[in-house]
Motif scaffolding. Structure first.
Motif, short mmCIF file in Angstrom:
data_model
loop_
_atom_site.label_atom_id
_atom_site.label_comp_id
_atom_site.label_asym_id
_atom_site.label_seq_id
_atom_site.Cartn_x
_atom_site.Cartn_y
_atom_site.Cartn_z
N MET A 43 0.97 -1.39 -0.13
CA MET A 43 -0.03 -0.11 0.06
C MET A 43 0.70 1.12 -0.19
N THR A 44 0.49 2.32 -0.87
CA THR A 44 1.08 3.51 -0.89
C THR A 44 0.63 4.56 0.18
N GLU A 46 -0.33 7.52 -0.91
CA GLU A 46 -1.52 7.80 -1.40
C GLU A 46 -2.63 7.38 -1.17
N GLU A 47 -2.72 5.95 -1.53
CA GLU A 47 -3.98 5.15 -1.30
C GLU A 47 -4.18 4.96 0.12
N TYR A 48 -3.26 4.96 1.23
CA TYR A 48 -3.83 5.11 2.47
C TYR A 48 -4.55 6.21 2.83
N TRP A 50 -6.45 7.79 0.45
CA TRP A 50 -7.05 8.25 -0.55
C TRP A 50 -8.77 8.55 -0.03
N THR A 96 -11.54 6.56 5.30
CA THR A 96 -10.49 6.15 4.62
C THR A 96 -9.69 4.75 5.18
N ARG A 198 -8.83 -1.17 -1.10
CA ARG A 198 -7.67 -1.28 -2.01
C ARG A 198 -8.16 -1.65 -3.47
N TYR A 201 -9.43 1.47 -5.30
CA TYR A 201 -8.38 2.38 -5.55
C TYR A 201 -7.79 1.92 -6.64
N ARG A 202 -7.53 0.59 -6.92
CA ARG A 202 -6.90 -0.21 -8.13
C ARG A 202 -7.65 -0.01 -9.31
N ARG A 204 -9.93 2.41 -9.89
CA ARG A 204 -10.54 3.72 -10.14
C ARG A 204 -9.90 4.38 -11.45
#
Length: 210
Positions: A43-44, A46-48, A50, A96, A198, A201-202, A204
């Protein structure tokens, strides 16, 4: 100390849910549920953090103040988690990955403290993580602390009302075996939410750059 027979399946369930969430957060692979390994990246940041919809609750810099419909940033340190005293906003704000993972980590860490630790920690003492790596490490530490608390419980402890004195739940009024069951419900519950975020997010749509 031998694990009481009625605790053993709950401990195995906790270990399984913990491992699945940890793998889902860090990769390089995770179990799809049928024994098949699926590639997954770590996990990045930005994703964390998001926010997939408007007015999310999240983890924020304390200097920025709480998010929409929140009145406080809970915890200590430079970052806090959006919160509000009861009665909570309705409908509940969308949260989030950062919010959910820190919430899960907090309840594990504090319950461990109120079972085999100082019995003093509160939400005001919890330090939210500002990035994904820190949050994942904190979750691992909290889950290990809670597992250690479980391994220290014999049959007498499992039947003892208030063996966990965690102040933000019904623990002081419940036999410890019920608290163990509840935590086992919380882990896959929030773990599934995080896993779904997750996936979203992938999938999106890429941001428009013009």
């Amino acid at each position: 100390m031998p694990v009481p027979p009625r605790l053993s399946p709950l401990l195995q369930q906790f270990d399984f849910a913990r491992e699945r969430l940890a793998d889902r957060l860090t990769g390089p692979v995770m179990d799809s549920g049928n024994g098949t390994d699926i590639e997954v990246g770590p996990m990045t940041d930005e994703e964390y953090l998001w926010e997939p919809v408007p007015d999310c609750w999240s983890v924020r810099r304390r200097t920025d103040g709480p998010g929409p419909r929140a009145t406080v940033l809970a915890g200590t340190g430079d970052w806090g988690r959006d919160a509000a005293p009861a009665p909570h906003p309705f409908p509940p704000p969308f949260t989030t990955i950062a919010w959910r993972l820190n919430h899960l980590t907090e309840l594990l860490a504090l319950r461990a403290d109120h079972t085999v630790g100082s019995h003093t920690l509160t939400r005001d003492d919890f330090r939210s993580s500002e990035d994904a790596a820190g949050a994942i490490a904190a979750f691992a530490d909290a889950a290990s602390a809670w597992r250690k608390a479980l391994l220290g419980a014999d049959d007498t402890a499992l039947d003892t009302v208030g063996h966990s004195t965690y102040p933000h739940g019904s623990d002081p009024d419940d036999p410890f075996i019920e608290t163990v069951w509840w935590v086992n419900q919380e882990l896959p519950h929030h773990g599934a939410e995080i896993a779904l975020l997750r996936d979203l997010y992938r999938a999106r749509k890429p941001r428009c750059t013009h």
